[in-house]
Design an enzyme around this catalytic site. Structure first.
Site, PDB file in Angstrom:
ATOM      1  N   SER B 137       2.059  -7.781-106.450  1.00 45.22           N
ATOM      2  CA  SER B 137       1.124  -7.916-105.334  1.00 45.22           C
ATOM      3  C   SER B 137      -0.105  -8.711-105.753  1.00 45.22           C
ATOM      4  CB  SER B 137       0.684  -6.536-104.866  1.00 45.22           C
ATOM      5  OG  SER B 137      -0.340  -6.659-103.913  1.00 45.22           O
ATOM      6  N   TYR B 150      -3.784   1.318-106.959  1.00 42.95           N
ATOM      7  CA  TYR B 150      -2.594   0.521-106.643  1.00 42.95           C
ATOM      8  C   TYR B 150      -2.683  -0.846-107.323  1.00 42.95           C
ATOM      9  CZ  TYR B 150       0.527  -2.349-103.662  1.00 42.95           C
ATOM     10  OH  TYR B 150       1.499  -3.200-103.198  1.00 42.95           O
TER      11      TYR B 150
END
Ligand SMILES: Cc1cc2nc3c(=O)[nH]c(=O)nc-3n(C[C@H](O)[C@H](O)[C@H](O)COP(=O)(O)OP(=O)(O)OC[C@H]3O[C@@H](n4cnc5c(N)ncnc54)[C@H](O)[C@@H]3O)c2cc1C
Ligand SMILES: NC(=O)c1ccc[n+]([C@@H]2O[C@H](COP(=O)([O-])OP(=O)(O)OC[C@H]3O[C@@H](n4cnc5c(N)ncnc54)[C@H](OP(=O)(O)O)[C@@H]3O)[C@@H](O)[C@H]2O)c1
Lengths: 432, 245
Positions: B137, B150
């Protein structure tokens, strides 16, 4: 989120819930707020609108296919276009398809949609063997013509008001090619249009476009389109791309002048009395799908569709009266579509009955809304009914007179407590 | 018929499902692994019906590290490629107060990924075949207060993939890192994402398939993300720490 039907009216602010899985569905619903299933939003009116909307499109998986019988089991959010893309190249087509392929299987069952072959094959429910329905208490029932019959007949045509259609088994039809042999018959009057329908009733598919601007002796003239799948040919199928209408069109472009011009042009573009051609599935069944969002052509408010059916014995006189009435009030529909229906089925709220159905498009304004109230009365007097999938305005009285099994439907809703959870703006208006 | 098998880990992810369709459309058979087997079986039948390829499903939990060896050993076919798609976004606020939530995020996105990919890398090296795709990501490119638990798990994963790429380059095994930017999936369902730079899962699936054909190292689905992240990374830390982005 702001949301509306295909007719872009009314627009409401709703809570959106996205289907995720059968197991989590019931938990995800707030039981204190009216909720209604939502397929692909191709119904014109307010049948898929409510305080809370359950988007069923994520339920888009095909689960089983039997290559011998052509039976397909799929989730309720699968689009008819996806079925075509998968199965037409293998020689299978839908038994019944509406005039757009961008509707879900759940939406097709809930409106018990009809196609150009209703006079021979009946409505969409004819192709449905069974489906799973989630009731207001969260239990899931399998419904077919032999199991939970009552729920089956209430749900087909029941506009999402009996529960959530989770998955369904439908029967596909074998075809010998992916092209259609089409004939276009030009008619000079309403009488001729009706006669042509009867004359060509052996053809599986038929629909007429009617020039709603023609007056006097030419009243009701049009082009009847009939066809059947070719016996030989290949199964090549490449769905066409579509053009997007980018923004709401300035709606003044649709006015009486342009409507008349368009209709005359369209009628006269066919010189011959009868012309033959070989056409693709998309151009025969889904001409409007070529323009994505064509509803924007009608401007901010979108098109108001008005579709009714009259019993066969009254169809001719009734349609003549209605066309004349609109013309006398200087109101013209850019698009008039006429179809012949066969026998009515056993579903409580299915629209089709034996007779002719006419669909008209209007640009919304106050004048048209009051004229349509007059039309409602005439249709009631002729013993006809109005299609729920296109409706956002009819009154409870007009509905009750057109749908004699409405009270039976209401009592089923009450019995299962459906009326306490599954409600749309439409069901509230019609006190369903 | 084609005999190529693709293994997808976390195959219930919306991005994974669309990617699976892209490969199946191009005649790949699929080994789909994820936790929710009942949903996975539906994904599988849909692909089988639409693309007429073979699809098998397996239960797999990324954070159950002990099970990874036997999971991989028991696969009926050794894969010719693997796509690692599982991921857990977690709740940043909760993760700050409750280490369990932080650990779950790290265990899934980083430790779980390392655990299973090391096993697969070993096998691919031995067989001298295969490619590995990891969906990481852009959140891993710079930690932000909004989602740094995250983000750091993805940063670790990106660094891991980059090292693995170097190692496996020598045996001609292609490793690709995917940084999708915003994608409309069930992970981001309740978030308001900017339409212009938000991709559909299908876009990501197509980009991954093409990326494999072209042997790309790192892909951003929308090129504009490369620019956005370049800018985000260029801001000096003394300024960045005051920002509210
Ligand atoms: C260009 C065009 C041409 C059309 N031509 C025809 C035609 O020829 N014949 C015809 O009959 N109709 C026609 N229609 C109407 C259309 O087929 C119906 O409105 C259909 O129901 C739309 O399906 P949908 O999936 O978009 O459902 P929506 O519009 O989202 O919902 C319609 C109804 O179905 C219910 N519903 C949807 N999914 C479910 C589910 N999973 N479970 C329970 N209830 C559900 C909703 O609650 C709602 O009452 C046409 C529409 C357009 C825009
Ligand atoms: N959506 C975005 O905007 C976005 C942006 C950048 C990167 N990504 C990354 O892209 C990947 C796919 O994301 P998505 O948006 O497609 O997410 P998604 O639809 O929410 O799917 C995530 C999937 O991960 C699986 N998973 C979670 N924990 C697991 C575990 N312990 N073991 C096995 N499977 C597990 C789940 O499978 P089960 O259902 O079987 O439990 C779930 O379906 C993720 O790595 C995500 O971080 C997403």
């Amino acid at each position: 989120m702001k949301i509306s039907g295909w007719g872009r009216y009314p627009v409401i602010d709703s809570d959106i819930i996205h289907y995720h899985s059968e197991d989590s569905l019931f938990k995800s619903i707030d039981k204190h707020e009216p909720i209604i299933a939502h397929g692909f939003g191709r119904s014109y009116g307010d049948s898929a609108l409510s305080e809370s909307i359950l988007k069923m499109r994520p339920a888009k998986r095909m689960l089983q296919f039997d290559q011998v019988s052509g039976r397909l089991t799929c989730e309720g959010g699968v689009l008819l276009s996806e079925i075509l893309k998968t199965f037409l190249p293998r020689g299978w087509f839908l038994k019944v398809s509406p005039g757009t392929k961008f509707v879900t299987v759940g939406g097709a069952i809930a409106s018990d949609v009809h196609g150009k072959n209703h006079h021979q094959t009946g409505a969409f429910s004819e192709s449905v063997s069974e489906f799973s329905l989630m009731l207001p208490n969260g239990s899931v029932k399998t419904c077919s013509r032999s199991e939970n019959k009552e729920l089956f007949h209430a749900t087909c045509g029941g506009m999402g008001l009996t529960g959530i259609i989770l998955k369904a088994t439908i029967k596909l039809q074998k075809v010998q090619s992916s092209t259609i042999s089409q004939q276009v018959i030009k008619t000079a009057s309403l009488r001729e249009t009706f006669q042509a329908f009867e004359k060509f009733s052996d053809e599986p598919y038929s629909v007429a476009w009617m020039d709603c601007t023609a007056t006097g002796d030419s009243l009701g003239r049009g082009l009847l389109n009939v066809g059947h799948f070719n016996d030989v040919g290949d199964f090549n199928y490449k769905p066409p791309g579509n053009f997007e209408v980018p923004i709401a069109f300035p709606s003044f472009l649709i006015n009486n002048g342009s409507i008349k011009l368009f209709n005359q042009f369209y009628y006269n573009k066919n010189f011959k009395k009868v012309s033959n051609s070989k056409v693709s599935v998309d151009s025969f069944f889904y001409p409007l799908d070529k323009l994505k969002n064509w509803n924007r052509l009608y401007g901010q408010k979108g098109p108001l569709q008005y579709q009714f059916v009259l019993p066969k014995e009254n169809s001719f006189e009734g349609i003549k009266e209605i066309l004349t009435y609109l013309q006398r009030n200087n109101v013209y529909s850019p698009l008039g579509v006429l179809k012949l229906f066969g026998k009515q089925n056993k579903n409580l709220l299915s629209f089709p009955m034996e007779g002719y159905t006419l669909a008209l498009d209007f640009k919304v304004d106050d004048k048209i809304l009051s004229l349509l109230n007059d039309l409602d009365k005439k249709i009631t007097e002729w013993g006809g009914r109005i299609y729920l999938a296109k409706d956002s305005r009819m009154s409870e009285e007009v509905f009750d007179s057109g749908y004699p099994k409405a009270d039976k439907f209401r009592s089923i809703r009450e019995h299962y407590g459906m009326n306490e959870l599954f409600n749309s703006l439409q069901s509230k208006r019609l006190n369903l | 018929m084609n005999d190529r098998w693709l293994l997808i880990l976390g195959a219930n992810s919306d991005i994974a499902v669309e990617t699976a369709h892209q490969f199946a459309k191009n005649s790949w058979n699929l080994l789909l692994a994820s936790r929710d087997i009942s949903n996975l079986n539906k994904v599988a039948s849909d692909i089988e019906i639409k693309h007429q390829v073979r699809v098998k499903t397996f239960e797999f939990d990324a954070s159950d590290f002990k099970s990874h060896n036997s999971f991989y050993e028991n696969l009926p076919y050794k894969p010719d490629g693997v796509i690692l798609a599982f991921g857990y976004l977690g709740d940043q606020q909760r993760a700050q107060k409750n280490f369990g939530e932080a650990k779950k995020t790290l265990d899934t996105n980083f430790t779980g990924a390392v655990s299973i990919l090391e096993i697969i890398a070993e096998d691919f090296t031995e067989r001298k075949t295969g490619f590995i795709v990891g969906i990481s990501s852009v959140a891993g490119e710079r930690g932000r207060q909004e989602n740094y638990i995250y983000g750091s798990s993805k940063a670790g994963f990106s660094a891991y993939l980059s090292g693995l790429r170097q190692r496996l380059y020598k045996v001609d095994i292609h490793v690709m890192t995917v940084k999708p930017g915003f994608v409309r999936t069930k992970m981001t369902l309740n978030r308001d994402l900017p339409g212009m730079i938000t991709a559909d899962p299908k876009d990501v699936g197509i980009a991954i398939y093409k990326g494999i054909l072209k042997k790309r190292n790192i892909i951003y689905v929308y090129p504009v993300w490369r620019l956005i992240m370049f800018i985000v990374k260029s801001i000096p830390e003394t300024i960045f720490r005051r920002l509210d982005i």
